[in-house]
Design a protein around this motif. Structure first.
Motif, PDB file in Angstrom:
ATOM      1  N   VAL A   1       0.867  -1.181   0.000  1.00 21.81           N
ATOM      2  CA  VAL A   1       0.000   0.000   0.000  1.00 21.81           C
ATOM      3  C   VAL A   1       0.905   1.232   0.000  1.00 21.81           C
ATOM      4  CG1 VAL A   1      -1.529   1.415   1.455  1.00 21.81           C
ATOM      5  CG2 VAL A   1      -2.075  -0.980   1.088  1.00 21.81           C
ATOM      6  N   THR A   2       0.581   2.199  -0.852  1.00 25.68           N
ATOM      7  CA  THR A   2       1.326   3.455  -0.870  1.00 25.68           C
ATOM      8  C   THR A   2       0.637   4.433   0.067  1.00 25.68           C
ATOM      9  OG1 THR A   2       1.937   3.053  -3.150  1.00 25.68           O
ATOM     10  CG2 THR A   2       2.180   5.304  -2.362  1.00 25.68           C
ATOM     11  N   SER A   3       1.411   4.973   0.998  1.00 29.79           N
ATOM     12  CA  SER A   3       0.812   5.850   2.004  1.00 29.79           C
ATOM     13  C   SER A   3       1.883   6.738   2.622  1.00 29.79           C
ATOM     14  CB  SER A   3       0.150   4.983   3.080  1.00 29.79           C
ATOM     15  OG  SER A   3      -0.419   5.779   4.091  1.00 29.79           O
ATOM     16  N   ARG A   4       1.426   7.735   3.393  1.00 26.00           N
ATOM     17  CA  ARG A   4       2.380   8.538   4.162  1.00 26.00           C
ATOM     18  C   ARG A   4       2.622   7.902   5.523  1.00 26.00           C
ATOM     19  NH1 ARG A   4      -0.437  12.493   1.436  1.00 26.00           N
ATOM     20  NH2 ARG A   4       0.925  13.855   0.230  1.00 26.00           N
ATOM     21  N   LEU A   5       1.585   7.284   6.088  1.00 31.43           N
ATOM     22  CA  LEU A   5       1.626   6.868   7.488  1.00 31.43           C
ATOM     23  C   LEU A   5       1.350   5.366   7.630  1.00 31.43           C
ATOM     24  CD1 LEU A   5       1.949   8.504  10.116  1.00 31.43           C
ATOM     25  CD2 LEU A   5      -0.544   8.545  10.293  1.00 31.43           C
ATOM     26  N   MET A   6       2.174   4.690   8.414  1.00 30.27           N
ATOM     27  CA  MET A   6       2.004   3.254   8.642  1.00 30.27           C
ATOM     28  C   MET A   6       0.617   2.927   9.192  1.00 30.27           C
ATOM     29  SD  MET A   6       4.304   0.629  10.900  1.00 30.27           S
ATOM     30  CE  MET A   6       4.370   1.682  12.304  1.00 30.27           C
TER      31      MET A   6
ATOM     32  N   PRO B   1       9.546   1.909   4.244  1.00 29.77           N
ATOM     33  CA  PRO B   1      10.525   2.677   3.463  1.00 29.77           C
ATOM     34  C   PRO B   1      11.144   3.771   4.328  1.00 29.77           C
ATOM     35  CG  PRO B   1       8.281   3.340   2.881  1.00 29.77           C
ATOM     36  CD  PRO B   1       8.156   2.209   3.865  1.00 29.77           C
ATOM     37  N   GLU B   2      12.446   4.029   4.157  1.00 30.29           N
ATOM     38  CA  GLU B   2      13.066   5.176   4.836  1.00 30.29           C
ATOM     39  C   GLU B   2      12.686   6.398   4.019  1.00 30.29           C
ATOM     40  OE1 GLU B   2      14.268   4.732   7.679  1.00 30.29           O
ATOM     41  OE2 GLU B   2      14.779   2.598   7.654  1.00 30.29           O
ATOM     42  N   LYS B   3      11.881   7.271   4.584  1.00 34.94           N
ATOM     43  CA  LYS B   3      11.359   8.417   3.826  1.00 34.94           C
ATOM     44  C   LYS B   3      11.095   9.555   4.787  1.00 34.94           C
ATOM     45  CE  LYS B   3       6.515   7.144   4.332  1.00 34.94           C
ATOM     46  NZ  LYS B   3       6.171   8.366   5.074  1.00 34.94           N
ATOM     47  N   GLY B   4      10.919  10.757   4.248  1.00 36.15           N
ATOM     48  CA  GLY B   4      10.540  11.892   5.077  1.00 36.15           C
ATOM     49  C   GLY B   4       9.141  11.674   5.631  1.00 36.15           C
ATOM     50  N   PHE B   5       8.850  12.263   6.764  1.00 40.18           N
ATOM     51  CA  PHE B   5       7.579  12.032   7.442  1.00 40.18           C
ATOM     52  C   PHE B   5       6.377  12.323   6.545  1.00 40.18           C
ATOM     53  CE2 PHE B   5       4.098  13.219  10.324  1.00 40.18           C
ATOM     54  CZ  PHE B   5       4.029  12.036  11.054  1.00 40.18           C
ATOM     55  N   TYR B   6       6.464  13.394   5.724  1.00 39.52           N
ATOM     56  CA  TYR B   6       5.306  13.776   4.903  1.00 39.52           C
ATOM     57  C   TYR B   6       5.321  13.142   3.517  1.00 39.52           C
ATOM     58  CZ  TYR B   6       4.186  17.109   8.512  1.00 39.52           C
ATOM     59  OH  TYR B   6       3.855  17.674   9.707  1.00 39.52           O
ATOM     60  N   GLU B   7       6.390  12.400   3.203  1.00 41.92           N
ATOM     61  CA  GLU B   7       6.443  11.778   1.876  1.00 41.92           C
ATOM     62  C   GLU B   7       5.642  10.492   1.850  1.00 41.92           C
ATOM     63  OE1 GLU B   7      10.989  13.277   1.320  1.00 41.92           O
ATOM     64  OE2 GLU B   7      10.593  11.130   1.114  1.00 41.92           O
ATOM     65  N   LYS B   8       5.159  10.163   0.627  1.00 44.54           N
ATOM     66  CA  LYS B   8       4.494   8.872   0.453  1.00 44.54           C
ATOM     67  C   LYS B   8       5.538   7.795   0.201  1.00 44.54           C
ATOM     68  CE  LYS B   8      -0.102   9.967  -1.110  1.00 44.54           C
ATOM     69  NZ  LYS B   8      -1.110   9.774  -2.146  1.00 44.54           N
TER      70      LYS B   8
END
Ligand SMILES: *[C@@H]1O[C@H](CO)[C@@H](O)[C@H](O)[C@H]1NC(C)=O
Ligand SMILES: *[C@@H]1O[C@H](CO)[C@@H](O)[C@H](O)[C@H]1NC(C)=O
Length: 214
Positions: free
Chosen positions: A62-67, A103-110
């Protein structure tokens, strides 16, 4: 010749069972009959190094910003798969742990979150094919991981904190690991209130380092 093929068949069964097996072998893997098995290679006061054999998983993305947002459809799809949404209409036993690739990503990134259930030993050879197009069977490659364990519940905050402390520990001894993602690993159902066990895993690159910085 017949004896030999019998022996080979036995060995195949044994190797399959050596990856996923009886949970009495892992003290924190107590809620399912079968658990993913590993070899503990070494351990410091901050982390463990474990070796996992390759194993078949059922997974979904699933593509998302938040787990927390991603987890609802992720879990629902895999739960549907094990309760009959597969070509053989099979009910498949729940195993532990449940893996979430973060994924290691910025908090607001998807980013793409992947949840996986470990297929039980009897379905390792021929996993029932999923009928939902978003659910797929994959093979987790043989790997070593750096592991930090913690209690309580998995959340973006707890996962972020423990992946931070684990990365500090392994960075301080110059250990190399995959920095594109980590695994967030849970062993308990949401309903269990005591003795909860969760982990953060980083996939080891090169030779594992097992010395502490102190
Ligand atoms: C696991 O091991 C215990 C003790 O050896 C045994 O009683 C139990 O039946 C085993 N369970 C499975 C699923 O093999
Ligand atoms: C699921 O996501 C992973 C990245 O974590 C990607 O490599 C893979 O191709 C995706 N698979 C599907 C079926 O979408």
């Amino acid at each position: 010749m017949i004896y030999l093929s019998g022996l080979v068949a036995c060995l195949l069964v044994l190797t399959t069972e050596a990856k996923v097996g009886n949970s009495s072998q892992g003290s924190f893997c107590s809620e399912t009959n079968q658990c993913l098995l590993f070899n503990l290679e070494c351990q410091t006061n901050k982390y463990e190094v474990r070796h996992y054999e390759s194993v078949k998983l059922v997974s979904t993305n699933v593509t998302s910003r938040l787990m927390e947002v991603a987890m609802i459809p992720l879990f629902k799809r895999l739960y549907n798969y094990i309760t009959g949404e597969n070509k053989d209409d099979k009910n498949i036993e729940m195993t532990a742990p449940v893996l979430i690739k973060i994924p290691e990503k910025g908090f607001y990134e998807k980013g793409v979150f992947t949840m996986s259930f470990i297929l039980p030993a009897e379905h390792q050879m021929n996993p029932p094919e999923p009928t939902c197009k978003d659910v797929y069977i994959e093979e987790m490659k043989e790997m070593r991981v750096y592991v930090e364990s913690y209690g309580g519940w998995i959340s973006t905050l707890s996962d972020c904190w423990h992946s931070y402390t684990l990365s500090s520990a392994v960075n301080s001894v110059n250990a190399k690991y995959n920095t594109e993602f980590h695994y967030s690993v849970g062993y308990n159902s949401l309903m269990s209130l005591t003795n909860r066990h969760n982990e953060v895993w980083f996939v080891v690159e090169g030779d594992p380092v097992c010395s502490s910085s102190e």
